[in-house]
Design an enzyme around this catalytic site. Structure first.
Site, PDB file in Angstrom:
ATOM      1  N   TYR A  36     -13.320  28.313 -10.652  1.00  0.00           N
ATOM      2  CA  TYR A  36     -13.142  26.875 -10.416  1.00  0.00           C
ATOM      3  C   TYR A  36     -13.938  26.489  -9.157  1.00  0.00           C
ATOM      4  O   TYR A  36     -13.447  25.800  -8.272  1.00  0.00           O
ATOM      5  CB  TYR A  36     -11.670  26.506 -10.192  1.00  0.00           C
ATOM      6  CG  TYR A  36     -10.675  27.054 -11.203  1.00  0.00           C
ATOM      7  CD1 TYR A  36     -10.389  26.361 -12.380  1.00  0.00           C
ATOM      8  CD2 TYR A  36      -9.992  28.240 -10.970  1.00  0.00           C
ATOM      9  CE1 TYR A  36      -9.456  26.840 -13.292  1.00  0.00           C
ATOM     10  CE2 TYR A  36      -9.066  28.728 -11.877  1.00  0.00           C
ATOM     11  CZ  TYR A  36      -8.803  28.040 -13.039  1.00  0.00           C
ATOM     12  OH  TYR A  36      -7.877  28.518 -13.937  1.00  0.00           O
TER      13      TYR A  36
ATOM     14  N   CYS B 111      -8.312   1.135   8.177  1.00  0.00           N
ATOM     15  CA  CYS B 111      -7.273   2.053   7.716  1.00  0.00           C
ATOM     16  C   CYS B 111      -7.058   3.128   8.776  1.00  0.00           C
ATOM     17  O   CYS B 111      -8.027   3.662   9.331  1.00  0.00           O
ATOM     18  CB  CYS B 111      -7.678   2.682   6.389  1.00  0.00           C
ATOM     19  SG  CYS B 111      -6.561   3.989   5.822  1.00  0.00           S
TER      20      CYS B 111
ATOM     21  N   ASP C   3      -9.292  28.281  -6.956  1.00  0.00           N
ATOM     22  CA  ASP C   3      -8.842  27.026  -6.360  1.00  0.00           C
ATOM     23  C   ASP C   3      -8.764  26.001  -7.484  1.00  0.00           C
ATOM     24  O   ASP C   3      -9.618  25.122  -7.607  1.00  0.00           O
ATOM     25  CB  ASP C   3      -9.829  26.588  -5.268  1.00  0.00           C
ATOM     26  CG  ASP C   3      -9.354  25.352  -4.513  1.00  0.00           C
ATOM     27  OD1 ASP C   3      -8.235  24.883  -4.785  1.00  0.00           O
ATOM     28  OD2 ASP C   3     -10.114  24.854  -3.666  1.00  0.00           O
TER      29      ASP C   3
ATOM     30  N   GLN D 269     -13.911  18.106  -0.036  1.00  0.00           N
ATOM     31  CA  GLN D 269     -12.608  17.808   0.557  1.00  0.00           C
ATOM     32  C   GLN D 269     -12.720  16.665   1.563  1.00  0.00           C
ATOM     33  O   GLN D 269     -13.708  16.561   2.293  1.00  0.00           O
ATOM     34  CB  GLN D 269     -12.038  19.049   1.247  1.00  0.00           C
ATOM     35  CG  GLN D 269     -11.656  20.169   0.290  1.00  0.00           C
ATOM     36  CD  GLN D 269     -10.311  19.931  -0.402  1.00  0.00           C
ATOM     37  OE1 GLN D 269      -9.783  18.822  -0.380  1.00  0.00           O
ATOM     38  NE2 GLN D 269      -9.783  20.960  -1.028  1.00  0.00           N
TER      39      GLN D 269
ATOM     40  N   GLU E   3     -17.872  27.687 -13.014  1.00  0.00           N
ATOM     41  CA  GLU E   3     -17.411  26.298 -13.075  1.00  0.00           C
ATOM     42  C   GLU E   3     -17.901  25.685 -14.390  1.00  0.00           C
ATOM     43  O   GLU E   3     -19.052  25.874 -14.779  1.00  0.00           O
ATOM     44  CB  GLU E   3     -17.978  25.516 -11.889  1.00  0.00           C
ATOM     45  CG  GLU E   3     -17.851  24.015 -11.940  1.00  0.00           C
ATOM     46  CD  GLU E   3     -16.410  23.547 -11.929  1.00  0.00           C
ATOM     47  OE1 GLU E   3     -16.046  22.756 -12.818  1.00  0.00           O
ATOM     48  OE2 GLU E   3     -15.675  23.961 -11.023  1.00  0.00           O
TER      49      GLU E   3
ATOM     50  N   CYS F 238       0.851  -1.190   0.000  1.00  0.00           N
ATOM     51  CA  CYS F 238       0.000   0.000   0.000  1.00  0.00           C
ATOM     52  C   CYS F 238       0.886   1.239   0.000  1.00  0.00           C
ATOM     53  O   CYS F 238       1.759   1.385   0.858  1.00  0.00           O
ATOM     54  CB  CYS F 238      -0.910   0.007   1.225  1.00  0.00           C
ATOM     55  SG  CYS F 238      -1.894   1.530   1.367  1.00  0.00           S
TER      56      CYS F 238
ATOM     57  N   CYS G 283      -3.445  23.179  -4.306  1.00  0.00           N
ATOM     58  CA  CYS G 283      -3.061  21.854  -3.814  1.00  0.00           C
ATOM     59  C   CYS G 283      -1.718  21.437  -4.393  1.00  0.00           C
ATOM     60  O   CYS G 283      -1.280  20.303  -4.201  1.00  0.00           O
ATOM     61  CB  CYS G 283      -4.137  20.824  -4.154  1.00  0.00           C
ATOM     62  SG  CYS G 283      -4.454  20.648  -5.926  1.00  0.00           S
TER      63      CYS G 283
ATOM     64  N   CYS H  66       0.173   6.073   2.217  1.00  0.00           N
ATOM     65  CA  CYS H  66       0.706   6.913   3.295  1.00  0.00           C
ATOM     66  C   CYS H  66       2.234   6.878   3.268  1.00  0.00           C
ATOM     67  O   CYS H  66       2.856   6.272   4.149  1.00  0.00           O
ATOM     68  CB  CYS H  66       0.213   6.433   4.657  1.00  0.00           C
ATOM     69  SG  CYS H  66      -1.540   6.087   4.731  1.00  0.00           S
TER      70      CYS H  66
END
Length: 382
Positions: free
Chosen positions: A243, A90, A312, A214, A264, A13, A339, A16
């Site tokens: 956006y 998880c 954004d 989010q 948008e 995995c 981001c 992370c």
């Protein structure tokens, strides 16, 4: 704060990558990265981290495997492959999601639903997507199938809700495409309203299976508060939310009394934004399905003005054409939520070449134990 260990990491995995790094060190690494990328524009404020950086995700996707003579299982793809690693729990997901996925597996097993085989193109079950609301503690379950037929769907829903009562709505998404995309274009509601409701900064939002929302609500609230503060949006001021998606940041501005125009291209997202504005009684917010660059260019040509532009964009960042359009409109302030500080650096350099200056840079850790970091940057005319 040290990692308690994850049994799935050795299985491949890659969700992370920073899990073995103490959280305080993760924050310092991200702070240093943002300072390296954006520090030449202005002082970078100390990163906003989480007090408890575990079980923060409000959304999970689990892919089915096994079935037939083998027990039905589900999990995530091993990094760089299509081999599914079975996962029961998880460290990053809200526990309600783990419980709901387990209930889906049990219900599907009892209904004898076959797992979809990518190579043979046979079988039914592809994925399950689950979403959780911190406001109501409700869970949305979206079962992704290869075709529209779901025999015994009522029985499936009944078993699922008996095992996990906080599942308040169940949706079937049909994805018959030969593609790695999780969701298809068609869905039907099997139980409930087809959405759940969550709240950010005092504004409530409908969340459907495919809605953009989010995944870390507590940190997103901090991110949006910082963006609204940086915008300085006051009653009567005109704010453009480019956006805008389902209208999250714009509606928080509207709740402060600002007049908001959200832009948008995705018409479905715009319909959700309109519904969210109506549900919150925010009549000062309106949303249009339009390319933000063209819409802002048209506003500038027609002599319209705006006090603040908030953008954004996706990880690819903005475009010179959009930034030129903003320059033509000449707002008092631009707030850029990103981001991806790499592409944000490029765009800020472009704005600075057009006579703007950076006033404020704030990193926020939205995704602990990953390499991602969000930044809020305020820009004004030099």
């Amino acid at each position: 704060m040290k990692n308690t260990g994850c049994p799935h990491k050795k299985a491949g995995c890659g969700g992370c990558p920073l899990l073995s790094v103490p959280y305080e060190e993760q924050l310092q690494q991200k702070q240093t990265s943002v300072e390296r990328l954006l520090g030449k524009f202005a002082k970078v404020e100390p990163i906003v981290g989480m007090e408890n950086p575990w079980h923060y995700r409000n959304k999970a996707i689990s892919t089915f495997c096994g079935g037939g003579k083998k027990p039905l299982q589900s999990g995530i793809y091993a990094q760089g492959s299509h081999r599914v690693i079975p996962i029961q729990s998880c460290l990053l997901q809200h526990p309600a999601l783990d419980k709901a996925i387990e209930a889906v597996r049990t219900a599907a097993q009892r209904c004898r639903y076959p797992v979809f085989d990518e190579d043979r193109r046979t079988g039914l079950l592809r994925h399950v997507l689950v979403r959780h609301s911190l406001l109501t503690d409700e869970v949305l379950v979206c079962l992704v199938t290869s075709g529209p037929a779901l025999p015994g769907s009522r029985n499936f829903v009944q078993i699922l809700r008996q095992l996990c009562p906080n599942v308040s709505t169940v949706v079937q998404n049909i994805n018959s495409r030969h593609s790695s995309a999780v969701l298809g274009n068609s869905e039907k509601v099997l139980y409930g309203k087809g959405y759940i409701v969550d709240e950010l900064c005092g504004v409530r939002f409908r969340i459907g299976a495919s809605s953009f929302y989010q995944i870390n609500p507590s940190q997103t609230e901090k991110l949006y508060q910082l963006a609204v503060q940086a915008a300085g949006a006051k009653k009567g001021q005109r704010v453009i939310d480019a956006y805008c998606g389902v209208g999250t940041i714009g509606l928080v501005c509207a709740s402060q009394g600002a007049q908001v125009i959200g832009m948008e291209q995705n018409a479905t997202a715009v319909r959700c934004a309109v519904q969210n504005a109506r549900a919150n009684g925010l009549s000062e917010a309106r949303f249009v399905a339009a390319d933000a660059t063209s819409a802002i260019q048209r506003m500038a040509l027609e002599g319209e003005t705006a006090d603040v532009v908030i953008l954004d964009p996706p990880r690819a960042g903005s475009t010179p054409a959009f930034l030129d359009a903003v320059c033509q409109l000449s707002p008092a302030r631009v707030v850029y939520v990103s981001c991806n500080p790499e592409t944000q650096k490029r765009d800020l350099k472009y704005l600075c070449s057009k006579g703007w200056k950076v006033d404020f840079i704030q990193p926020v850790d939205l995704f602990p134990h990953t390499e991602h970091v969000e930044t809020v940057v305020a820009v004004s005319k030099a």
